[in-house]
Enzyme design. Structure first.
Site, short mmCIF file in Angstrom:
data_model
loop_
_atom_site.label_atom_id
_atom_site.label_comp_id
_atom_site.label_asym_id
_atom_site.label_seq_id
_atom_site.Cartn_x
_atom_site.Cartn_y
_atom_site.Cartn_z
N ASP A 1 48.21 38.83 37.03
CA ASP A 1 46.83 38.66 37.49
C ASP A 1 46.04 37.98 36.39
O ASP A 1 46.03 38.45 35.24
CB ASP A 1 46.21 40.02 37.82
CG ASP A 1 46.79 40.64 39.08
OD1 ASP A 1 47.73 40.05 39.65
OD2 ASP A 1 46.32 41.72 39.49
N ASP B 1 44.27 42.56 52.50
CA ASP B 1 43.83 43.61 51.57
C ASP B 1 42.95 44.57 52.34
O ASP B 1 41.95 44.15 52.94
CB ASP B 1 43.05 42.99 50.41
CG ASP B 1 43.81 41.85 49.74
OD1 ASP B 1 45.05 41.98 49.63
OD2 ASP B 1 43.20 40.85 49.34
#
Length: 239
Positions: free
Chosen positions: A8, A129
């Site tokens: 990330d 998500d």
């Protein structure tokens, strides 16, 4: 089941967030390309990359770091975050990314997902998500009234390569993935489903694999913290 080590990216660094909070970022390294190489050398078959700044900005922000990762490795990589138009999709795929992940646009502009999946077969994934079963967009900052399963089913005939399902409340919390919700989603569609969020032990990985319907799992913090040994995990999953 494929294990995807996660990198990330925030401000050019490798970080992990806690439940998607940009202010709760832990920096694990300032050289994403070196981290990617280490994952490849440990035997990883894929990389999962996220441009966190890009997810909020709506356009690529950590392009330099992503390009450095692509230059340093030979295994396929998928990237999500800030990919919201055809030009950006084409740009990333031309730079050597194997797969782009479309999240926010899957809710706001589903036609783009269909168009991209048709133009680039097997190279477009949908990122779903969810908090308590409902989809969140724009770097998880905005809640919607769209149900995760409903969104997944709407792409059943679109030709997308995979669905990456993240339970936001589990992400970065090291509390284990939401196996029940992920399995239910995987059983409701024929598209391969990759689990994300909370994958923090070998037991989590085997539980996901043993559902028999989950195609992959993404792990980040557990690999950086040492709670999960990548080499051992890859070996065990092959067994």
């Amino acid at each position: 089941m494929i294990l995807y080590p996660a990198i990330d990216l925030k401000d050019g660094n490798c970080v992990r967030l806690l439940r998607g909070d940009m202010d709760a970022a832990t920096v694990f390294g300032s050289d994403p390309a070196a981290q990617a190489r280490a994952f490849q050398e440990a035997g990883a078959e894929w990389l999962h990359l996220v441009d966190l700044n890009g997810a909020f900005a709506g356009q690529p922000v950590n392009a330099e770091a992503v390009e450095a990762i692509l230059a340093a490795t030979t295994i396929p990589a998928q990237l999500g975050g800030g990919i919201r138009d055809m030009a950006t999709i084409e740009m990333w795929l031309s730079k050597g990314l194997k797969r782009v992940i479309l999240g926010t646009v899957a809710v706001e502009n589903p036609d783009l997902v269909r168009q991209a999946a048709k133009a680039f077969p097997d190279r477009v994934a949908v990122g779903i998500d969810a908090r308590k079963g409902y989809v969140a967009t724009k770097g998880w900052a905005e809640e919607t009234e769209v149900q995760a399963t409903e969104l997944a089913r709407s792409f059943e005939d679109a030709g997308v390569a995979a669905i990456i399902y993240t339970d936001i409340d589990r992400d970065g919390a090291m509390g284990g993935p939401n196996i029940e919700a992920t399995e239910a989603l995987a059983r409701s569609v024929s598209i391969p489903v990759i689990a994300s969020g909370g994958v923090s032990s070998m037991a989590d990985l085997t539980a996901l694999r043993d559902t028999g319907v989950i195609a992959g799992a993404i792990s980040g913090r557990a690999l950086y913290d040492g709670a999960l040994d990548l080499q051992a995990a890859l070996y065990a999953l092959k067994g």
